[in-house]
Design an enzyme around this catalytic site. Structure first.
Site, short mmCIF file in Angstrom:
data_model
loop_
_atom_site.label_atom_id
_atom_site.label_comp_id
_atom_site.label_asym_id
_atom_site.label_seq_id
_atom_site.Cartn_x
_atom_site.Cartn_y
_atom_site.Cartn_z
N HIS A 18 0.85 -1.21 0.00
CA HIS A 18 0.00 0.00 0.00
C HIS A 18 0.88 1.26 0.00
O HIS A 18 0.63 2.21 -0.74
CB HIS A 18 -0.89 0.06 1.25
CG HIS A 18 -1.97 -0.99 1.32
ND1 HIS A 18 -2.13 -1.82 2.40
CD2 HIS A 18 -2.95 -1.33 0.45
CE1 HIS A 18 -3.17 -2.61 2.20
NE2 HIS A 18 -3.68 -2.34 1.02
N LYS A 42 -17.61 -6.69 7.67
CA LYS A 42 -16.35 -7.42 7.83
C LYS A 42 -15.94 -7.35 9.30
O LYS A 42 -16.25 -6.38 9.98
CB LYS A 42 -15.25 -6.76 7.00
CG LYS A 42 -15.22 -7.23 5.55
CD LYS A 42 -13.91 -6.77 4.92
CE LYS A 42 -13.87 -7.08 3.43
NZ LYS A 42 -12.65 -6.54 2.80
N ARG A 92 -1.49 -6.02 -8.37
CA ARG A 92 -0.30 -6.81 -8.06
C ARG A 92 -0.03 -7.84 -9.14
O ARG A 92 1.05 -7.95 -9.68
CB ARG A 92 -0.45 -7.52 -6.71
CG ARG A 92 -0.46 -6.58 -5.54
CD ARG A 92 -1.04 -7.22 -4.33
NE ARG A 92 -2.43 -7.61 -4.57
CZ ARG A 92 -3.27 -7.98 -3.64
NH1 ARG A 92 -2.87 -8.07 -2.40
NH2 ARG A 92 -4.51 -8.29 -3.93
N SER A 130 -2.94 -7.85 2.79
CA SER A 130 -3.23 -7.72 4.23
C SER A 130 -3.68 -9.08 4.79
O SER A 130 -3.33 -9.45 5.91
CB SER A 130 -4.35 -6.70 4.45
OG SER A 130 -3.97 -5.44 3.97
O1 PNS Z 1 -8.88 -2.90 0.26
P1 PNS Z 1 -10.05 -3.48 -0.49
O2 PNS Z 1 -10.89 -4.31 0.46
O3 PNS Z 1 -9.65 -4.22 -1.73
O4 PNS Z 1 -10.97 -2.22 -0.98
C1 PNS Z 1 -12.18 -2.44 -1.67
C2 PNS Z 1 -12.94 -1.11 -1.86
C3 PNS Z 1 -13.07 -0.37 -0.55
C4 PNS Z 1 -12.20 -0.24 -2.84
C5 PNS Z 1 -14.37 -1.46 -2.44
O5 PNS Z 1 -14.95 -2.45 -1.66
C6 PNS Z 1 -15.30 -0.25 -2.49
O6 PNS Z 1 -15.09 0.65 -3.26
N1 PNS Z 1 -16.33 -0.25 -1.63
C7 PNS Z 1 -17.28 0.85 -1.53
C8 PNS Z 1 -18.69 0.47 -2.01
C9 PNS Z 1 -18.81 0.62 -3.51
O7 PNS Z 1 -18.66 1.70 -4.08
N2 PNS Z 1 -19.11 -0.51 -4.17
C10 PNS Z 1 -19.24 -0.58 -5.62
C11 PNS Z 1 -17.89 -0.87 -6.25
S1 PNS Z 1 -18.03 -1.08 -7.97
#
Ligand code: PNS
Length: 167
Positions: A18, A42, A92, A130
């Site tokens: 990150h 979560k 990645r 993570s």
């Molecule tokens: O670190 P992560 O868990 O890979 O992050 C995922 C994240 C937070 C980027 C994704 O879950 C997100 O954007 N969530 C917000 C809800 C949302 O907008 N969902 C539609 C995505 S297309």
């Protein structure tokens, strides 16, 4: 015009992968908001308050143009509220691409004004997540060099607290 990017994620915990992406994003954007998703569904290792505190401690002195915030609801709505030009996501390996592409295209459909920028982390972090950090640590493996030292300290403290409460 000042360019603002949102770097969203769970950051449970922040890894050196990150950090590598944040450093790269800081070269492209004037301001970067590291945005932690508030996700009660979560069960994170670190609470939201703990993650905010850790991210600030790790990022503030090193990256003056980075701020830490939280968001809930749709990412594109949050990005629009902040008037961000871009959402930054780290890629990645090829395996990340499909999910990231789906999210990027859905986000574009929801708000075409917000661009998603994929950035490749350094090869040294291409296997790092993570989830794996937490698994390796919980089984007694070394995570030195994979996360900031503060994260290792906080994970050790968490383990000790958990052991005490189970004893
Ligand atoms: O670190 P992560 O868990 O890979 O992050 C995922 C994240 C937070 C980027 C994704 O879950 C997100 O954007 N969530 C917000 C809800 C949302 O907008 N969902 C539609 C995505 S297309």
């Amino acid at each position: 015009m000042s360019r603002l990017a949102i770097y969203p994620g769970t950051f449970d915990p922040i890894t050196n992968g990150h950090l590598d992406i944040i450093e790269r994003a800081c070269k492209l954007f004037d301001q970067v908001i590291v945005a932690i998703l508030v996700n009660p569904s979560k069960a994170p290792m670190f609470s939201l308050a703990e993650r905010i505190e850790i991210l600030n401690a790790v990022l503030n002195s090193r990256f003056p143009q980075v701020t830490v915030e939280t968001f809930d609801g749709l990412l594109v709505d949050y990005a629009a509220k902040r008037q961000a030009q871009a959402i930054v996501r780290g890629i990645r390996a090829i395996s990340d691409y499909e999910y990231e592409l789906q999210m990027a295209l859905m986000n574009r459909r929801l708000n075409p004004a917000v661009e998603t920028v994929f950035m490749m982390s350094a090869e040294a972090y291409s296997y790092l997540s993570s989830r794996l950090v937490k698994e390796v640590f919980s089984l007694g493996g070394s995570i030195d060099g994979l996360v900031p030292d503060l994260v290792i300290k906080r994970m050790r403290e968490k383990l000790a607290t958990n052991k005490r409460s189970k004893a």
